[in-house]
Design an enzyme around this catalytic site. Structure first.
Site, short mmCIF file in Angstrom:
data_model
loop_
_atom_site.label_atom_id
_atom_site.label_comp_id
_atom_site.label_asym_id
_atom_site.label_seq_id
_atom_site.Cartn_x
_atom_site.Cartn_y
_atom_site.Cartn_z
N ASP A 92 0.83 -1.20 0.00
CA ASP A 92 0.00 0.00 0.00
C ASP A 92 0.86 1.25 0.00
O ASP A 92 0.46 2.30 -0.52
CB ASP A 92 -0.94 -0.02 1.21
CG ASP A 92 -1.92 1.13 1.18
OD1 ASP A 92 -2.20 1.64 0.09
OD2 ASP A 92 -2.42 1.51 2.26
N ASP A 95 2.59 1.56 -3.97
CA ASP A 95 1.88 1.97 -5.18
C ASP A 95 1.79 3.48 -5.31
O ASP A 95 1.87 4.03 -6.42
CB ASP A 95 0.49 1.33 -5.23
CG ASP A 95 -0.34 1.64 -3.99
OD1 ASP A 95 0.16 2.36 -3.11
OD2 ASP A 95 -1.48 1.13 -3.89
N GLY A 96 1.62 4.17 -4.18
CA GLY A 96 1.56 5.63 -4.24
C GLY A 96 2.88 6.24 -4.68
O GLY A 96 2.91 7.19 -5.48
N ARG A 100 3.59 8.48 -8.21
CA ARG A 100 4.21 9.80 -8.27
C ARG A 100 5.51 9.78 -9.06
O ARG A 100 5.82 10.72 -9.80
CB ARG A 100 4.45 10.32 -6.85
CG ARG A 100 3.18 10.68 -6.10
CD ARG A 100 3.49 11.30 -4.75
NE ARG A 100 4.03 10.32 -3.82
CZ ARG A 100 3.29 9.55 -3.02
NH1 ARG A 100 1.98 9.65 -3.06
NH2 ARG A 100 3.86 8.70 -2.19
N ASP A 113 -7.11 1.47 -4.59
CA ASP A 113 -6.31 1.42 -3.37
C ASP A 113 -7.19 1.52 -2.13
O ASP A 113 -7.04 0.75 -1.18
CB ASP A 113 -5.28 2.55 -3.39
CG ASP A 113 -4.37 2.53 -2.17
OD1 ASP A 113 -3.56 1.58 -2.06
OD2 ASP A 113 -4.46 3.44 -1.33
N ASP A 117 -8.07 -1.44 0.72
CA ASP A 117 -7.83 -1.23 2.15
C ASP A 117 -9.07 -1.51 2.98
O ASP A 117 -9.03 -2.25 3.98
CB ASP A 117 -7.36 0.21 2.40
CG ASP A 117 -5.98 0.47 1.84
OD1 ASP A 117 -5.24 -0.51 1.62
OD2 ASP A 117 -5.65 1.64 1.60
#
Length: 303
Positions: A92, A95-96, A100, A113, A117
């Site tokens: 988790d 991926d962010g 970016r 996402d 969660d």
């Protein structure tokens, strides 16, 4: 995410207006470039992208698969379940960063996402409700709070974005920020710290999940840390749960604050829209009265 400028006549609700059935975005010169005096496109920035195959979204699919494996192994194989669940949660945070770094942020990826969660944690809490029946009501409340706070937050954010887009106000009706993501301490220092500091966000999410995982493992472990004394009934998973509990409790407070702030945004929008409706109704009455006066004066003018 690549911005695609559609012609004015394009219907954004039509999949062919911005993407084909496989998720590929395509454009032409009229959509992406302005026309010069000769009618030719000045610039053509047409691209062929598949949002479904963005690297962050591929990581999201891996998270879903790992979560499915964890849920399948949950009743009988705690070690395999914990490994799969832990990797899914740790991804988790990956991926962010990938989104970016690669410039592949997408609305689909953000929703994927969040949904992953919420569903993964809810399934674990459902199992804990069956493993600890005396605390089933508490686990049901935590599931409800988690889903409700995130749903109302997303809904209020969308409504606020509409108002900002229409330029009805330069600042949020309730929170006082130009964007729902720019939370300042004068609104809520808890949410400001939670959303703006990535380390704080990671720690709260990590220890929140760790607390639930430790409770899950404790249902399978009965051997205490020591034979007697203070740790006579304390297992390693229970010790981990005690250490991570303050973070988990803080996470629930944050969810409650998020729910309350989002509720205030929605109520603020409701009040604004009701005020606009009253003003429109009053203006309509004034126009109607003026029209009646004009109709009455016309015969006098003719005479």
């Amino acid at each position: 995410m690549t911005q695609i400028a559609l012609p004015r006549s394009a219907d954004i609700t039509n999949p062919r207006a911005c993407a084909n059935g496989n998720g590929h975005a395509y454009t032409n010169g009229h959509a992406n470039g302005h026309l010069n005096g000769n009618g030719n496109s000045i610039a053509d920035h047409s691209v062929d992208e598949n949002v479904f195959l963005f690297v962050p979204n591929l990581i999201g699919y891996a998270r879903v698969i790992l979560a499915g494996v964890a849920l399948y192994e949950m009743p009988t194989h705690p070690k395999a379940c914990t490994v799969a669940y832990g990797i899914s949660c740790l991804l988790d945070a990956v991926d962010g960063q990938a989104a970016r770094a690669l410039g592949q942020s997408s609305k689909f990826g953000a929703v994927l996402d969040m949904v992953t969660d919420r569903c993964t944690t809810a399934c674990l809490l459902c199992y804990l409700a069956s493993a600890y029946p005396k605390w089933a009501l508490l686990f049901q409340f935590l599931i409800s709070l988690d889903f409700a706070s995130h749903y109302i937050h997303m809904y209020s954010a969308s409504a606020e974005a509409i108002l900002l887009f229409l330029k009805l106000t330069r600042r949020s009706l309730v929170t006082g920020s130009s964007s729902h993501k720019q939370i300042t301490e004068d609104v809520s220092w808890i949410l400001a710290k939670y959303y703006t500091d990535k380390t704080t966000l990671f720690l709260f999410c990590f220890f929140n999940e760790l607390f639930f995982v430790c409770l899950y493992l404790n249902a399978f472990v009965s051997t205490p840390i020591a034979a007697g004394g203070l740790f006579g009934r304390l297992t390693w998973p229970l010790l981990g749960a005690l250490i991570s509990f303050p973070w988990c409790f803080g996470k629930q407070i944050i969810s409650a604050v998020q729910f309350w702030k989002a509720s205030k945004i929605l109520c603020g929008i409701d009040l604004y829209e009701r005020q606009r409706a009253r003003e429109a109704k009053a203006a309509a009455k004034i126009l109607e009265s003026h029209a009646e006066v004009i109709v009455e004066e016309e015969p006098l003018i003719k005479q």
